[in-house]
Design an enzyme around this catalytic site. Structure first.
Site, mmCIF file in Angstrom:
data_model
loop_
_atom_site.group_PDB
_atom_site.id
_atom_site.type_symbol
_atom_site.label_atom_id
_atom_site.label_comp_id
_atom_site.label_asym_id
_atom_site.label_seq_id
_atom_site.Cartn_x
_atom_site.Cartn_y
_atom_site.Cartn_z
ATOM 1 N N GLU A 7 0.704 -1.280 -0.030
ATOM 2 C CA GLU A 7 -0.059 -0.061 -0.061
ATOM 3 C C GLU A 7 0.844 1.199 -0.061
ATOM 4 O OE1 GLU A 7 -3.265 0.115 -0.473
ATOM 5 O OE2 GLU A 7 -3.846 -1.985 0.182
ATOM 6 N N TRP A 8 0.253 2.305 -0.432
ATOM 7 C CA TRP A 8 1.058 3.743 -0.692
ATOM 8 C C TRP A 8 1.646 4.179 0.754
ATOM 9 C CZ3 TRP A 8 -0.524 8.030 1.800
ATOM 10 C CH2 TRP A 8 -1.889 8.027 2.192
ATOM 11 N N GLY A 38 2.594 -12.990 0.047
ATOM 12 C CA GLY A 38 2.123 -14.027 -0.815
ATOM 13 C C GLY A 38 0.668 -14.009 -0.507
ATOM 14 N N TRP A 40 -3.261 -15.556 -1.837
ATOM 15 C CA TRP A 40 -4.393 -15.883 -3.134
ATOM 16 C C TRP A 40 -3.988 -14.809 -4.186
ATOM 17 C CZ3 TRP A 40 -6.015 -20.150 -5.350
ATOM 18 C CH2 TRP A 40 -7.054 -19.998 -6.476
ATOM 19 N N ASN A 41 -4.523 -13.617 -3.783
ATOM 20 C CA ASN A 41 -4.371 -12.556 -4.758
ATOM 21 C C ASN A 41 -2.955 -12.146 -5.318
ATOM 22 O OD1 ASN A 41 -7.292 -12.162 -4.730
ATOM 23 N ND2 ASN A 41 -6.863 -10.916 -2.905
ATOM 24 N N GLU A 81 0.591 -20.410 -0.864
ATOM 25 C CA GLU A 81 -0.613 -21.376 -0.709
ATOM 26 C C GLU A 81 -0.425 -22.514 -1.603
ATOM 27 O OE1 GLU A 81 -4.384 -19.375 -0.631
ATOM 28 O OE2 GLU A 81 -3.542 -17.417 0.506
ATOM 29 N N MET A 151 -4.505 -23.258 6.715
ATOM 30 C CA MET A 151 -5.544 -22.733 6.237
ATOM 31 C C MET A 151 -6.595 -23.274 6.199
ATOM 32 S SD MET A 151 -3.378 -20.116 3.765
ATOM 33 C CE MET A 151 -3.005 -21.435 2.662
ATOM 34 N N ASP A 154 -11.806 -22.680 4.892
ATOM 35 C CA ASP A 154 -12.944 -22.527 3.879
ATOM 36 C C ASP A 154 -13.012 -24.100 3.396
ATOM 37 O OD1 ASP A 154 -10.690 -23.218 2.242
ATOM 38 O OD2 ASP A 154 -10.459 -21.497 0.943
#
Length: 177
Positions: A7-8, A38, A40-41, A81, A151, A154
């Site tokens: 982030e900036w 790291g 998912w995105n 992941e 993790m 989900d």
């Protein structure tokens, strides 16, 4: 092959105190902050490229130590992941093990001369057995990591026809695997 701010406003400037510094100053030494890399995105490409060659991993290790110390983090959480799955080559399984071993070695070497506490090394790993088998040499990475975050959040979701606990200890009767 280097950590960079996402982030900036992560890093401090002459005009502002950044989020890293604000976060790490909240409670002083009463908590342990880790910087995660790291997710998912984040995708596969950058991690796979870094893992591919020993020289790339060495650059990541040395620059990560500098980055973590500069920003007051007490360790690094690896959130790759899916090594060996979802477009990551099968060789990433072993290369991820090498990275864990090389990071631990680098963290240990860095802490000795200054007699500072060694940076912690952790990993967030997938919870599905087939993904674990394809991506992690658990018995080897466990020797290098201070702890492993499983993790398991989900296993259940909107795809189910029933309500299930998001992170169960045991599988339901109708589940397999």
């Amino acid at each position: 092959n280097r950590l960079i701010a996402f982030e900036w406003n992560d890093e401090s400037t002459d005009l502002m105190v950044g989020m890293y510094e604000r976060f790490n100053n909240m409670n002083g030494d009463s908590f342990t902050s880790l910087l995660a890399v790291g997710g998912w995105n984040f995708g596969i490409t950058k991690m796979t490229t870094m893992l591919e060659k020993r020289e790339n991993r060495a650059e990541f290790v040395s620059t990560s130590i500098t980055y973590l110390r500069k920003h007051g983090f007490k360790g690094l959480d690896l959130d790759f992941e899916f090594p060996g799955s979802f477009g990551s080559p099968p060789a990433d399984k072993q290369r991820f093990t090498f990275l864990c071993q090389e990071l631990l070695e680098g963290f240990e070497l860095e802490s000795r001369p200054a007699e500072t506490p060694r940076l912690l090394l952790t990993a967030a790993v997938a919870a599905g057995k087939s993904t674990i088998d394809a991506g992690y040499e658990i018995e080897l990475i466990a020797q290098s990591l201070d702890f492993i975050n499983l993790m398991s959040y989900d296993f259940q979701g909107a795809w189910n026809t029933y309500t299930g606990h998001n992170s169960p200890l045991f599988q339901r009767i109708e589940e397999s695997g």
